[in-house]
Design a protein around this motif. Structure first.
Motif, short mmCIF file in Angstrom:
data_model
loop_
_atom_site.label_atom_id
_atom_site.label_comp_id
_atom_site.label_asym_id
_atom_site.label_seq_id
_atom_site.Cartn_x
_atom_site.Cartn_y
_atom_site.Cartn_z
N SER B 170 0.56 -1.13 -0.13
CA SER B 170 -0.45 0.15 0.25
C SER B 170 1.19 1.20 -0.35
O SER B 170 0.56 2.51 -0.53
N ASN B 171 2.23 1.27 0.04
CA ASN B 171 3.12 2.23 0.01
C ASN B 171 3.63 2.47 -0.73
O ASN B 171 4.41 1.58 -2.09
N ARG B 172 2.69 4.14 -1.88
CA ARG B 172 3.42 4.56 -3.03
C ARG B 172 3.68 4.70 -3.07
O ARG B 172 4.47 4.63 -4.82
N GLU B 173 5.19 5.23 -1.95
CA GLU B 173 6.24 5.52 -2.53
C GLU B 173 7.76 4.46 -2.24
O GLU B 173 8.27 4.72 -2.23
N GLY B 174 7.52 3.35 -1.99
CA GLY B 174 7.48 1.72 -1.73
C GLY B 174 8.68 1.74 -3.10
O GLY B 174 8.70 2.60 -3.89
N MET B 175 10.12 1.03 -2.96
CA MET B 175 10.86 0.74 -3.45
C MET B 175 10.27 -0.62 -4.61
O MET B 175 11.39 -0.63 -4.93
N ALA B 176 9.78 -1.31 -3.88
CA ALA B 176 9.26 -2.53 -5.00
C ALA B 176 9.69 -2.39 -6.24
O ALA B 176 10.70 -2.87 -7.05
N LYS B 177 8.33 -1.45 -6.81
CA LYS B 177 8.44 -1.51 -8.14
C LYS B 177 9.54 -0.58 -8.86
O LYS B 177 10.20 -1.42 -10.02
#
Lengths: 333, 386
Positions: B170-177
């Motif tokens: 749910s973290n739009r600032e995440g680094m996974a993508k």
């Protein structure tokens, strides 16, 4: 299609396509065009051998021409035209507009500062590190740790150093090392380091020096080890102290390598973009040419002035380009 | 080297000390970021990371248990418990030095003192956080009393930052993508130039044809052409042939920009291969294509590996090419470097996010660096020292 799958497919198509191209073009040359048989066998072999190098070279030449050579010419053309007038030829108008902007002169001045300071200090620290680590048992580990920032992206380095330069209000604990040291040495209040003109440019340069020292060290350490031992032994027998050995015997013998290191770092400096972009974005008088150009091209959408500033970078690189080509040709003879 | 002539230098200890200082200086900033990425936001904001190894003095706002917990002892209503127990989870041991009941005076009482809060009752706080709250009338309201304490908390490290940045969908600032996007850019952009360059390098090293010297000079010249010049012309070109901004354009750009170094490194290496092997193979009737595939390519492995590492580090760490050729207005194809620059703008003060994100992007190149350092050094030397 998922991009990762697309990427995998590209690898397969790219690699397969390349191999197929090389294989089939060679086969076509040998089997169909100039078969080494019949009454013209000898002539055919010669002809095939004349064409083959160009088969091997073709993809690379096309890519180099399209992605590096053509853009130089095209950028020159764009710098002499005005996009808003439908690409009309405007002579040097873009250049004179650029020269009237204080921000350009700020960028140029800063670039010269970068050119003076970063190669000098990187080479100096690199030489120091090379000389010191070559003399101790754990030198290899020390080298590898000093070399490590090479692997870190400019953006990553920007984050690392922003933490070092961080500022908190005076009534809180400082979390940036620089302010913590400054206050413990008797500074009266925490400084916003990256907003103090001139010194902020130096602080940005520090990031690049930190990255490039490892490179200088690796190359110079190899050069130092290549110095013939007899010259050093002779100097020691003659009573030279370690400093004299270093400055009078070793340095002159690795001078050409120092020049190579210096020019290589100079080129990196001329292209430096990410560090400024990520840390200050050219504010507080830290602008440099590459970031100025990016601003013009993609924020102001002014291709003319942007291309003109790109040509300035090209102009600054040219002496090194000529020097490198001259040396390469000398070596080949 | 300075004990050659039998004069063991008295400078040895100074050398060791200088190297220790130098290495320390060079590591210090990176270690700071690494340590910070394992600390909580509170800890990062209240104390320098170099204090993370030691107990930290912190100002905390804690609450007593809710009035629902109260018991009656004779004529008194009493709430007892430990301030450090939150939702039933005890915090790591902390010791309170001073405390207060109002945000205006957080150091009003010593441990063991009793604070009189008028009609809200009387509270006693012990050093380990145990408290006793008592009152003559019944406690009312839903929430407990606030207590401001200054406590020494032992060092505490957490993996929560990494959980948030990498595994929270749910973290739009995440680094996974962004991590996978970077990987998607990097792998084709590393492999394809190697192959193209290897063939060209072989022709430039071992085939005789007119114009060869000129081509080598051209490659040396193109080595230093700033890629800034290529941005607008190539973006125009990509738009004209209809690929616009996207992975394909980024792969092609990285391939083009990587080629001069690849050709240069590989040619320098291939020239040094023994002439006998190649001529013997020719005498035995091998074609150039066979010689290249079966002899040159395997023998050139060290040079191929060197370039592969360079190109990998360069494409992984790149920002400019991604900004110009890859990332469109939807931001679906954002890479880690771009993501971090955005975070620097929007989350400039949230070091727990910044440090962790930066470390996620730095980790892979560092791993490659330490594992393949031998080849990296070899490539550097081949590229600049003759």
């Amino acid at each position: 299609m998922h991009p990762a799958f697309q990427g995998l497919l590209t690898v397969v198509i790219g690699v397969g396509g390349c191999l197929a191209y090389y294989y089939f073009s060679n086969a076509f040359l040998d089997k169909v065009l100039f078969p080494p048989r019949g009454k013209n066998a000898g002539r055919n072999i010669n002809r095939a051998n004349m064409i083959r190098p160009w088969l091997f070279l073709a993809p690379a030449l096309i890519a180099l021409g399209l992605y590096l050579a053509y853009p130089v010419v095209e950028t020159l053309r764009l710098s002499l035209t005005d996009r808003s007038q439908g690409g009309a030829f405007v002579g040097l108008a873009n250049y004179s507009q650029m020269a009237s902007e204080p921000k350009f002169w700020e960028a140029l001045t800063n670039n010269f500062l970068w050119l003076l300071i970063v190669p000098a200090f990187s080479t100096m620290f690199g030489l120091l590190a090379a000389q010191l680590t070559d003399r101790i048992g754990w030198g290899a580990i020390a080298k590898s740790l000093i070399f490590m920032p090479m692997a870190i992206s400019f953006v990553g380095a920007a984050v690392i150093w922003k933490l070092v330069y961080d500022t908190r209000p005076i009534d809180q604990d400082q979390i940036g090392v620089m302010n913590a040291i400054y206050l413990s040495l008797g500074g009266d209040e925490p400084q916003q380091w990256l907003t103090i003109p001139f010194w902020n440019s130096i602080l940005l340069m520090l990031v690049l020096i930190w990255i490039q020292t490892g490179f200088a060290m690796v190359i110079l350490s190899a050069a130092l080890r290549g110095i013939p031992e007899e010259t050093i032994e002779a100097a020691i027998v003659d009573g030279a102290n370690p400093f004299q050995v270093f400055f009078k015997i070793k340095i002159p013998q690795i001078a050409s390598t120092i020049v190579v290191v210096w020019t290589t770092i100079t080129i990196v400096v001329l292209k430096v973009f990410d560090i400024v972009f990520a840390m200050t974005n050219g504010q507080w008088e830290t602008q440099v040419l590459a970031n100025y150009m990016y601003d013009k091209l993609f924020r102001a959408n002014d291709w003319g002035v942007g291309s003109a500033s790109a040509m300035v970078i090209m102009l600054l690189v040219s002496p090194i380009l000529v020097w490198n080509v001259y040396n390469a040709r000398k070596e080949m003879r | 080297m300075d004990n050659i002539a039998g004069t063991k230098s008295s400078l040895t200890w100074a050398v060791h000390l200088s190297v220790i200082i130098l290495v320390g200086l060079w590591l210090f900033p990176t270690v700071g970021l690494l340590v910070s990425s394992f600390r909580t936001a509170d800890q990062i904001a209240t104390s320098g990371w170099w204090r993370a190894m030691f107990p930290a003095e912190q100002n905390l706002v804690l609450r007593t248990a809710a009035p629902a917990e109260q018991v009656q002892e004779g004529g008194l209503y009493v709430i007892e418990g430990n301030l450090f127990v939150e939702d039933g989870n005890p915090r790591p041991e902390a010791t309170i030095s001073v405390w207060g009941t109002s945000s205006r005076d957080v150091a009003a009482y010593e441990v063991g003192d009793t604070a009189d809060m008028g009609e809200d009752g009387r509270i006693t706080v012990a050093e380990n956080g145990d408290y006793r709250l008592e009152n003559d009338t019944e406690f009312e309201g839903r929430r407990g009393e606030r207590v401001f304490v200054t406590a020494k908390t032992p060092p505490e490290f957490t993996l929560r930052n990494y959980q948030n940045v990498l595994f929270d969908p749910s973290n739009r600032e995440g680094m996974a993508k962004a991590f996978f996007n970077t990987l998607t850019v990097t792998i084709p952009a590393t492999i394809i130039p190697i192959l193209v360059a290897a063939f060209a390098a072989y022709a430039l090293a071992w085939m005789d044809f007119p114009g060869r010297a000129l081509l080598i000079a051209a490659v040396v010249a193109l080595l230093v052409v700033p890629l800034q010049l290529a941005l607008i012309p190539l973006l125009k070109f990509h738009n004209e042939i209809g690929i616009g901004k996207g992975y394909l354009g980024a792969w092609m750009a990285h391939t083009g920009f990587g080629l001069p170094l690849a050709i240069y490194l590989l040619r320098n290496y291939m020239v040094g291969l023994p002439r006998d092997i190649i001529e013997n193979a020719k005498v035995d009737g091998a074609t150039d294509f066979q010689i290249f595939i079966k002899i040159i390519l395997p023998l050139s492995f060290p040079a191929l590996a060197s370039f592969a590492i360079f190109q990998f580090l360069w494409t992984w760490n790149d920002l400019l090419v991604a900004l110009v050729f890859l990332i469109d207005s939807t931001g679906e194809t954002t890479v880690m470097t771009k993501q971090i620059v955005e975070l620097l703008g929007t989350r400039g003060g949230n070091w727990e996010i910044l440090a962790t994100s930066a470390f996620v992007s730095i980790a892979v190149p560092l791993l490659v660096f330490f594992v393949m350092q031998k080849y990296l050094v070899r490539g550097l030397l081949a590229g600049s020292v003759k």
